[in-house]
Design a protein around this motif. Structure first.
Motif, PDB file in Angstrom:
ATOM      1  N   GLY A  25       0.790  -1.440   0.205  1.00 21.40           N
ATOM      2  CA  GLY A  25      -0.055  -0.084  -0.163  1.00 21.40           C
ATOM      3  C   GLY A  25       0.772   1.180   0.159  1.00 21.40           C
ATOM      4  O   GLY A  25       1.649   1.263  -0.600  1.00 21.40           O
ATOM      5  N   ILE A  26       0.519   2.186   0.644  1.00 17.84           N
ATOM      6  CA  ILE A  26       1.038   3.615   0.796  1.00 17.84           C
ATOM      7  C   ILE A  26       2.435   3.588   1.282  1.00 17.84           C
ATOM      8  O   ILE A  26       3.195   4.064   0.939  1.00 17.84           O
ATOM      9  CB  ILE A  26       0.152   4.498   1.776  1.00 17.84           C
ATOM     10  N   GLY A  27       2.581   2.538   2.318  1.00 16.01           N
ATOM     11  CA  GLY A  27       3.863   2.462   2.947  1.00 16.01           C
ATOM     12  C   GLY A  27       5.031   1.741   2.079  1.00 16.01           C
ATOM     13  O   GLY A  27       6.234   2.391   1.865  1.00 16.01           O
ATOM     14  N   LYS A  28       4.444   0.865   1.098  1.00 16.54           N
ATOM     15  CA  LYS A  28       5.387   0.358  -0.059  1.00 16.54           C
ATOM     16  C   LYS A  28       5.694   1.495  -0.954  1.00 16.54           C
ATOM     17  O   LYS A  28       6.892   1.518  -1.457  1.00 16.54           O
ATOM     18  CB  LYS A  28       4.702  -0.765  -0.517  1.00 16.54           C
ATOM     19  N   MET A  29       4.731   2.213  -1.156  1.00 17.16           N
ATOM     20  CA  MET A  29       4.864   3.371  -2.247  1.00 17.16           C
ATOM     21  C   MET A  29       5.912   4.449  -1.732  1.00 17.16           C
ATOM     22  O   MET A  29       6.717   4.764  -2.316  1.00 17.16           O
ATOM     23  CB  MET A  29       3.523   4.095  -2.408  1.00 17.16           C
ATOM     24  N   ILE A  30       5.778   4.661  -0.411  1.00 21.79           N
ATOM     25  CA  ILE A  30       7.094   5.559   0.190  1.00 21.79           C
ATOM     26  C   ILE A  30       8.378   4.765   0.148  1.00 21.79           C
ATOM     27  O   ILE A  30       9.304   5.580  -0.335  1.00 21.79           O
ATOM     28  CB  ILE A  30       6.433   5.925   1.583  1.00 21.79           C
ATOM     29  N   ALA A  31       8.558   3.593   0.770  1.00 20.64           N
ATOM     30  CA  ALA A  31       9.493   2.935   0.661  1.00 20.64           C
ATOM     31  C   ALA A  31      10.287   2.852  -0.662  1.00 20.64           C
ATOM     32  O   ALA A  31      11.480   3.053  -0.780  1.00 20.64           O
ATOM     33  CB  ALA A  31       9.424   1.669   1.250  1.00 20.64           C
ATOM     34  N   THR A  32       9.402   2.679  -1.609  1.00 23.82           N
ATOM     35  CA  THR A  32       9.966   2.485  -3.062  1.00 23.82           C
ATOM     36  C   THR A  32      10.795   3.792  -3.456  1.00 23.82           C
ATOM     37  O   THR A  32      11.522   3.902  -3.952  1.00 23.82           O
ATOM     38  CB  THR A  32       8.853   2.154  -4.051  1.00 23.82           C
ATOM     39  N   GLY A  33       9.974   4.972  -3.269  1.00 24.97           N
ATOM     40  CA  GLY A  33      10.660   6.329  -3.647  1.00 24.97           C
ATOM     41  C   GLY A  33      11.881   6.327  -3.015  1.00 24.97           C
ATOM     42  O   GLY A  33      12.659   7.102  -3.368  1.00 24.97           O
ATOM     43  N   THR A  41      16.558   1.999   3.944  1.00 24.23           N
ATOM     44  CA  THR A  41      15.311   1.964   4.358  1.00 24.23           C
ATOM     45  C   THR A  41      14.682   0.790   4.990  1.00 24.23           C
ATOM     46  O   THR A  41      14.784  -0.223   4.445  1.00 24.23           O
ATOM     47  CB  THR A  41      14.326   2.280   3.162  1.00 24.23           C
ATOM     48  N   TYR A  42      14.371   0.987   6.222  1.00 24.32           N
ATOM     49  CA  TYR A  42      13.860  -0.200   6.997  1.00 24.32           C
ATOM     50  C   TYR A  42      12.554  -0.391   6.865  1.00 24.32           C
ATOM     51  O   TYR A  42      11.867   0.769   7.185  1.00 24.32           O
ATOM     52  CB  TYR A  42      14.298  -0.205   8.435  1.00 24.32           C
ATOM     53  N   ILE A  43      11.869  -1.469   6.653  1.00 26.67           N
ATOM     54  CA  ILE A  43      10.269  -1.498   6.564  1.00 26.67           C
ATOM     55  C   ILE A  43      10.059  -2.338   7.533  1.00 26.67           C
ATOM     56  O   ILE A  43      10.629  -3.552   7.955  1.00 26.67           O
ATOM     57  CB  ILE A  43       9.759  -1.886   5.126  1.00 26.67           C
ATOM     58  N   ASN A  98       5.699   6.932  10.192  1.00 21.89           N
ATOM     59  CA  ASN A  98       4.608   6.209  10.903  1.00 21.89           C
ATOM     60  C   ASN A  98       3.267   6.064   9.976  1.00 21.89           C
ATOM     61  O   ASN A  98       2.380   6.912   9.818  1.00 21.89           O
ATOM     62  CB  ASN A  98       4.068   7.118  11.961  1.00 21.89           C
ATOM     63  N   ASN A  99       3.537   5.054   9.469  1.00 23.87           N
ATOM     64  CA  ASN A  99       2.432   4.694   8.512  1.00 23.87           C
ATOM     65  C   ASN A  99       1.334   3.660   8.756  1.00 23.87           C
ATOM     66  O   ASN A  99       0.276   3.653   8.330  1.00 23.87           O
ATOM     67  CB  ASN A  99       3.182   4.387   7.007  1.00 23.87           C
ATOM     68  N   ALA A 100       2.041   2.705   9.468  1.00 24.46           N
ATOM     69  CA  ALA A 100       1.110   1.328   9.887  1.00 24.46           C
ATOM     70  C   ALA A 100      -0.176   1.767  10.523  1.00 24.46           C
ATOM     71  O   ALA A 100      -0.245   2.677  11.402  1.00 24.46           O
ATOM     72  CB  ALA A 100       1.888   0.831  10.889  1.00 24.46           C
ATOM     73  N   GLY A 101      -1.288   1.361  10.040  1.00 25.84           N
ATOM     74  CA  GLY A 101      -2.429   1.726  10.682  1.00 25.84           C
ATOM     75  C   GLY A 101      -3.805   0.676  10.464  1.00 25.84           C
ATOM     76  O   GLY A 101      -3.415  -0.318   9.624  1.00 25.84           O
ATOM     77  N   ALA A 102      -4.693   0.732  10.901  1.00 23.52           N
ATOM     78  CA  ALA A 102      -5.878  -0.256  10.765  1.00 23.52           C
ATOM     79  C   ALA A 102      -7.078   0.706  10.635  1.00 23.52           C
ATOM     80  O   ALA A 102      -7.244   1.811  11.102  1.00 23.52           O
ATOM     81  CB  ALA A 102      -5.983  -1.254  11.997  1.00 23.52           C
ATOM     82  N   THR A 103      -8.090  -0.026  10.265  1.00 30.16           N
ATOM     83  CA  THR A 103      -9.645   0.711  10.256  1.00 30.16           C
ATOM     84  C   THR A 103     -10.480  -0.307  10.145  1.00 30.16           C
ATOM     85  O   THR A 103     -10.425  -1.612  10.377  1.00 30.16           O
ATOM     86  CB  THR A 103      -9.703   1.219   8.816  1.00 30.16           C
ATOM     87  N   ASN A 159       4.116  11.737   9.775  1.00 32.34           N
ATOM     88  CA  ASN A 159       2.876  10.774  10.022  1.00 32.34           C
ATOM     89  C   ASN A 159       1.774  10.716   9.045  1.00 32.34           C
ATOM     90  O   ASN A 159       1.576  11.803   8.429  1.00 32.34           O
ATOM     91  CB  ASN A 159       2.344  11.354  11.282  1.00 32.34           C
ATOM     92  N   ILE A 160       1.592   9.624   8.825  1.00 38.30           N
ATOM     93  CA  ILE A 160       0.724   9.453   7.713  1.00 38.30           C
ATOM     94  C   ILE A 160      -0.724   9.450   8.092  1.00 38.30           C
ATOM     95  O   ILE A 160      -1.444   8.312   8.619  1.00 38.30           O
ATOM     96  CB  ILE A 160       0.861   8.042   6.712  1.00 38.30           C
ATOM     97  N   GLY A 161      -1.668  10.489   7.883  1.00 39.79           N
ATOM     98  CA  GLY A 161      -2.956  10.680   8.375  1.00 39.79           C
ATOM     99  C   GLY A 161      -3.919  10.317   7.201  1.00 39.79           C
ATOM    100  O   GLY A 161      -3.714   9.654   6.256  1.00 39.79           O
TER     101      GLY A 161
END
Length: 278
Positions: A25-33, A41-43, A98-103, A159-161
């Motif tokens: 998801g978004i975290g992978k997009m960020i890590a890729t960039g 980059t640690y994931i 800080n990207n990890a999240g839940a809904t 922080n990914i809001g």
């Protein structure tokens, strides 16, 4: 006016980064960039398999490096283990994402108590916990001027809001929207407290992007959502990766306590529902 280095204004080469929820998801997009632009980059994510697969994929891109440290951030002891492993490998942490999240979606009558606790814990409390535990590494990364009076290249907390923390969504995700509003305010608190130590804290309030979390919403109402966005599309990997690169580089070194809306103008055309025009 003193000359400055335009050529390296947006570089993150050689910086050490931790991206939570970085395997997809978004975290992978960020890590890729970050990896493609030379960052180490640690994931981290709950799934060891996903972490390993993403790290292998990103390392094939070259330039930077991707290192997996799987961890279930719902658990306090897992946060401690993650940071302990990071400290064994690194003396500095230049950027914490800080990207990890839940809904959780449920009607107001049926919304379970354990779901509310789960979402608030991961989306808010563990952001604070991880940031707290990473402070020694972040403080060590803050780069001062030669005279020691200013921080020319501070450490960064990103922080990914979500735009759901800025306005009331039409769908019933009570804990998620409340948690993101809390995260936005927590980020401003951190900015005011840690800026003095050379650590900035900012929020990227994301609109709709392709992700597991958004998959059902996009599948059922994707065209309606796009119709309510002035740019007529949802977010792309380059959008969020580019925003993180800006905040992480010299170009974004003076940004602190900001909430950047990354949603194509969506919230300027909505009032409490996806795509509802003013």
């Amino acid at each position: 006016m003193a000359s400055f280095d335009l050529q390296n204004l947006f570089t993150v080469r050689g910086k050490v980064v931790l991206v939570t929820g970085g395997s997809r998801g978004i975290g992978k997009m960020i890590a890729t960039g970050l990896v493609k632009n030379g960052a180490k980059t640690y994931i981290s994510s709950r799934s060891e398999k996903d972490c390993e697969r993403t790290a292998k994929e990103l390392n094939a891109l070259g330039s930077g490096q991707c290192i997996p440290i799987p961890a279930d951030l719902q658990k306090f002891e897992e946060v401690e283990r993650l940071v302990d492993e990071l400290k064994k490998k690194e003396r500095f942490l230049h950027i914490l994402v800080n990207n990890a999240g839940a809904t959780w979606g449920e009607s107001i009558e049926d919304y379970p108590d354990h779901a509310f606790s789960k979402v608030l814990t991961l989306n808010v409390q563990r952001v604070f916990t991880l940031t707290q535990k990473c402070l020694p590494l972040l403080r060590a990364a803050a780069q001062q001027s030669k005279d020691g009076d200013t921080f020319v290249d501070p450490a960064r907390i990103i922080n990914i809001g979500s735009i759901e923390g800025l306005s009331v969504p039409s769908h019933e995700t009570y804990a998620y929207s409340a948690s993101k509003a809390a995260l936005h305010h927590l980020s401003r608190n951190l900015a005011g407290r840690l800026g003095w130590e050379g650590i900035t804290s900012n929020v990227i309030a994301c609109g709709p992007f392709e992700s597991k979390m958004m998959a059902h919403t996009l599948a059922t109402t994707g065209e309606v959502i796009k119709a309510g966005i002035p740019l007529h599309r949802i977010g792309m990997p380059e959008d969020v990766a580019g925003t993180v690169l800006y905040l992480s580089s010299r170009a974004g070194a003076y940004v602190n306590g900001a909430t950047i809306r990354l949603e194509g103008g969506m919230t300027s055309r909505m009032e409490g529902s996806w795509g509802a025009k003013l």
